[in-house]
Design an enzyme around this catalytic site. Structure first.
Site, PDB file in Angstrom:
ATOM      1  N   ASP A 288      -7.256   5.012  16.394  1.00 22.24           N
ATOM      2  CA  ASP A 288      -8.673   5.312  16.134  1.00 22.24           C
ATOM      3  C   ASP A 288      -8.913   5.600  14.649  1.00 22.24           C
ATOM      4  O   ASP A 288     -10.056   5.640  14.190  1.00 22.24           O
ATOM      5  CB  ASP A 288      -9.162   6.480  16.996  1.00 22.24           C
ATOM      6  N   GLU A 289      -7.816   5.781  13.879  1.00 27.12           N
ATOM      7  CA  GLU A 289      -7.983   6.128  12.461  1.00 27.12           C
ATOM      8  C   GLU A 289      -8.597   4.988  11.656  1.00 27.12           C
ATOM      9  O   GLU A 289      -9.080   5.199  10.549  1.00 27.12           O
ATOM     10  CB  GLU A 289      -6.639   6.566  11.864  1.00 27.12           C
TER      11      GLU A 289
ATOM     12  N   LYS B 202      -3.183  -0.422   9.324  1.00 25.54           N
ATOM     13  CA  LYS B 202      -3.434  -0.717  10.745  1.00 25.54           C
ATOM     14  C   LYS B 202      -4.730  -1.536  10.879  1.00 25.54           C
ATOM     15  O   LYS B 202      -4.817  -2.449  11.698  1.00 25.54           O
ATOM     16  CB  LYS B 202      -3.536   0.575  11.571  1.00 25.54           C
TER      17      LYS B 202
ATOM     18  N   TYR C 148      -2.051   4.392   5.632  1.00 25.50           N
ATOM     19  CA  TYR C 148      -1.645   4.095   7.016  1.00 25.50           C
ATOM     20  C   TYR C 148      -2.780   3.418   7.774  1.00 25.50           C
ATOM     21  O   TYR C 148      -2.613   2.316   8.325  1.00 25.50           O
ATOM     22  CB  TYR C 148      -1.217   5.383   7.741  1.00 25.50           C
TER      23      TYR C 148
END
Ligand code: NAD
Ligand code: TYD
Length: 349
Positions: free
Chosen positions: A131-132, A159, A155
């Site tokens: 969800d980040e 993603k 990060y």
């Protein structure tokens, strides 16, 4: 089903393999490919390696190594991929992002290319994401599948890039791909660098409990087994090209979570040497740069399309996690020890 699981020696991958081998509706073979970074630990599946026979194979390989991965796809007639392998820790990505770009973007790209070359045989490429990628929420609202991407850390940016590649391979080449974006997982086998296992380990050892900033950042905690059930449901019944959000429906401020862990350990673990409550170990430290304030998932689509809901409350999940770490103190010591890491690397050369 000949299922390639990447990153199966990590936290979520190992839980997924354990769950899958127990599912009455899974009768296939699992090929677990993991290059055993600091976060990968074949001990997480040592019992499975003994008991599952030819239903489970472990291969030490890097997903970025195209030649080796091509042989694995062909030797094992891979028809389904569940892609967990990644560099996964935000703080590490801030200090040294290179490995994140390499594994999360180039590694995913390598797998997609191999799948494109073998499209006729491929039933499903399922990509595990976070969800980040959506960035940070304010006080209200939830992340939906349509929420625009706005990643904050190297990060989450890596993603996000991999998610875009997976979607593009579906749109352009018709690859039968699905994506899931989940909230923060917790449970057994999590490397003690992430918030919950780090706090359990430090609190047991009487070490300080570093809470970033004011401790009021909110995460939506998802018990790892609930996550793995959702992934299996998507692999079986998800629709090609679709994205599914997976959340625990368990929002909590970091500071409250850390206090809950302290209180539980005071009740069930050996008291600290000075008999002080473990909350006294809490230390507010400098905030993480670019620290997202709040994450919260709306998982309605998964419920309506595939009938999945999270089954574990935060109270039950935290207690089960603490119990697991209390029962696995030697595991904790070994994964933290550098000597063990080089020994493991040698075993699987
Ligand atoms: P982890 O760090 O515990 O495990 C990652 C695994 O991938 C390790 O076993 C590691 O050895 C392996 N790996 C790394 N680079 C590799 C490479 N180049 N080739 C082969 N193997 C490699 O991570 P995790 O917490 O289990 O996360 C799994 C997936 O779930 C990741 O894609 C992560 O982004 C995603 N995710 C995790 C969370 C969470 O809370 N842990 C939340 C949302 C999404
Ligand atoms: P983390 O477990 O690293 O997951 P993520 O950054 O992917 O959400 O961190 C969870 C939350 O806990 C996040 O808001 C950062 C905070 N945190 C601390 O306050 N102290 C720590 O030592 C760690 C590792 C995290």
């Amino acid at each position: 089903m000949n299922l390639l699981v990447t990153g199966g020696c990590g936290f979520i991958g190992a839980n997924f393999i354990r769950l899958l081998l127990d599912q009455p509706d899974f009768s296939g073979h699992i090929i677990n490919v993991d290059c055993l970074t600091y976060a990968g630990n074949p001990e997480n599946l040592a019992d499975i390696e003994k008991s599952a026979g030819d239903r489970y194979t472990f291969i030490k390989a890097d997903i970025c190594d195209r030649k080796t991965m091509a042989s694995i796809f062909d030797d094992h007639a891979i028809d389904t991929v569940c892609h967990f392998a990644a560099e996964s820790h935000v703080d590490r990505s801030i200090v040294s992002p290179d490995a994140f770009i390499q594994t999360n973007i180039n590694g995913t790209f390598t797998l997609l290319e191999l799948c494109r070359e073998r499209k006729g045989r491929l039933q499903r490429f399922h990509h595990i994401s976070t969800d980040e990628v959506y960035g940070s929420l304010g006080k209200d609202g939830y992340f939906h599948e349509e929420t625009p991407y706005q990643p904050s850390s190297p990060y989450s940016a890596s993603k996000a890039a991999s998610d875009h590649l997976v979607r593009a391979y579906h749109t352009t080449y018709g690859l039968p791909a699905t994506i899931s974006n989940c909230s923060n997982n917790y449970g057994p086998f999590q490397f003690p660098e992430k918030l919950i296992p780090l706090m359990i380990c430090n609190a047991l050892e009487g070490k300080r409990l570093p809470v970033y900033g004011d401790g009021k950042n909110v995460r939506d905690w998802l018990y790892v087994t609930d996550h793995c059930r959702a992934v299996w449901e998507i692999i079986k019944n998800g629709k090609d090209g679709e994205t599914y959000n997976i959340g625990g429906n368990c929002e909590m401020e970091n500071i409250r979570l850390v206090e809950t862990i302290c209180d539980a350990l005071d009740q069930i673990a050996r008291p600290l040497a000075d008999n002080k409550p473990r909350k006294s170990l809490i230390t507010f430290v400098k905030d993480r740069p670019g620290h997202d304030r709040r994450y919260a998932i709306d998982a309605t689509k998964l419920k309506e399309h595939l009938g999945w809901i999270p089954a574990t409350s935060i109270e039950t999940g935290i207690r089960a996690t603490i119990d697991w770490y209390l029962d696995h103190k030697e595991w904790m010591e070994r994964v933290k020890s550098g000597a063990y890491r080089s020994w493991i690397q040698m075993q699987y050369q």
